[in-house]
Design an enzyme around this catalytic site. Structure first.
Site, mmCIF file in Angstrom:
data_model
loop_
_atom_site.group_PDB
_atom_site.id
_atom_site.type_symbol
_atom_site.label_atom_id
_atom_site.label_comp_id
_atom_site.label_asym_id
_atom_site.label_seq_id
_atom_site.Cartn_x
_atom_site.Cartn_y
_atom_site.Cartn_z
ATOM 1 N N HIS A 95 0.829 -1.203 0.000
ATOM 2 C CA HIS A 95 0.000 0.000 0.000
ATOM 3 C C HIS A 95 0.866 1.258 0.000
ATOM 4 C CE1 HIS A 95 -2.763 2.907 2.283
ATOM 5 N NE2 HIS A 95 -3.378 2.677 1.134
ATOM 6 N N HIS A 147 -0.476 10.620 -3.296
ATOM 7 C CA HIS A 147 -1.820 10.173 -2.933
ATOM 8 C C HIS A 147 -2.877 11.254 -3.095
ATOM 9 C CE1 HIS A 147 -5.188 9.254 -0.161
ATOM 10 N NE2 HIS A 147 -5.046 8.053 -0.676
HETATM 11 CA CA CA Z 1 -4.558 4.189 -3.373
#
Ligand code: CA
Length: 347
Positions: free
Chosen positions: A28, A70
């Protein structure tokens, strides 16, 4: 810029091991439990930890270059406010698409500053404002991962999220086309390539499949739990769904077994894979006794196909231990209640 290994196409797709019911491991934002998210350092560590896939969230610079970040806003993980004090918008934020790539490259990247994360107070993450990290382009991440796939005995795939397609469009930028152009340049152009695309934007997922005609695997990300009708419609254009952990395991029953939803069963009935986010050893749900127990519930009991993890090494190690158990003749397979499988659809 060409793909660096002209003679070596991107690694072929890896799917969950259906016979042994072990999921793919997706790092992640890289190995973000150990290093600031989306830095190349974080991607290198994820590769070293043998993650099957390494995630890239992608936004565009002002000059239309896909960069790995992000958020559309730079505030939480960079020093944009210090370097460009006058370049915020009226809402007080600094936006990635207000800066050229050259400008973005002057910024430092830090571990997230925002205090509202359950693991923030535990002292388990990389220290703030240190390490000299930088923003990198999607192309640089692909070069890095393909390079490591060549120099190391491990093949990692990439898992690319399209962030804020609508917001980019309002700025005159086509996020999806820009990303697909880079991916094609680096040899990702077939459903056999080790890559997933992902987005929360259902309209954009449809556009990727129907209008831009990508044949890459697509995961539709969902915030709200999907019912069978919804899953059927998603399956027209996507190969799987990406959902929060609690769409699958909701708690623990009095007899100590996990409380499961119907989601995985319903998704599999529509030939959709299920990938869950985000496993964190330092933010397990209260009802989970341990990381191992929680992973067992998600995979053996519920049957998810992929797990996003901030600490991919923990899931990889757990999976290796489970495989050993299976090969040693344990009851592992019998625990699998999942009846029917079809990890990929032909679209
Ligand atoms: Ca993502």
């Amino acid at each position: 810029m060409a793909q660096i290994n002209d003679d070596a196409p991107p690694a072929a797709i890896v799917t969950a091991d259906q016979a042994q019911n072990v999921p793919i491991v997706i790092a992640h934002r890289g190995a973000s439990g150990y290093l600031p998210e989306h830095t190349t350092e974080s991607a290198v560590l994820a590769h070293a930890m043998l993650a099957d896939y390494i995630e890239q969230d992608v936004v565009l610079s002002k000059d239309g270059i896909p960069v790995v970040l992000h958020d559309l806003i730079l505030d939480d993980v960079t020093n944009a406010a210090f370097v460009f004090p006058d370049r915020n918008r009226a809402d007080g934020h600094w936006y990635s698409f207000d800066f050229t790539l050259d400008e973005l490259k002057t910024l430092r990247v830090t571990e997230r500053r925002s205090p509202s994360r359950p693991w923030k107070d535990k002292g388990t993450r990389f220290p703030l404002e240190s390490g000299g990290f930088r923003i990198s382009t999607l192309a640089e991440h692909l070069q890095l991962i393909q390079g490591l796939n060549k120099s190391r005995p491990h093949q990692a795939g990439v898992y690319v999220e399209f962030k804020g397609a609508a917001e980019h469009r309002a700025e005159g930028l086509d996020l999806s086309q820009a990303i697909l152009d880079v991916l094609t340049q680096y040899g990702y152009d077939s459903s056999d390539d080790r890559i997933y695309l992902q987005s929360f934007d259902e309209g954009e997922v449809r556009r990727l499949r129907k209008e831009l005609k990508t044949s890459l695997l697509i995961i539709q990300l969902l915030v709200k739990p999907a019912d069978p009708a919804k899953l059927k419609s998603i399956a027209e254009v996507a190969d799987g769904i990406g959902v929060p952990l609690d769409h699958v395991v909701t708690g623990k029953q009095e007899d100590g077994t996990p409380q499961l939803t119907e989601l995985v069963r319903n998704a599999h009935a529509n030939a959709l894979q299920v990938h869950v986010w985000t496993f964190r050893t330092d933010a397990l749900p209260d009802f989970a006794g341990s990381a191992a127990e929680y992973l067992e519930w998600l995979t053996v009991a519920a049957g998810v196909d992929g797990i996003f993890a901030d600490q991919p090494d923990i899931v990889v190690q757990w999976r290796a231990a489970r495989r050993e158990q299976v090969n040693g003749g344990s009851q592992f397979r019998l625990l699998n209640e999942r009846s029917q499988e079809k990890p990929r659809s032909e679209k």
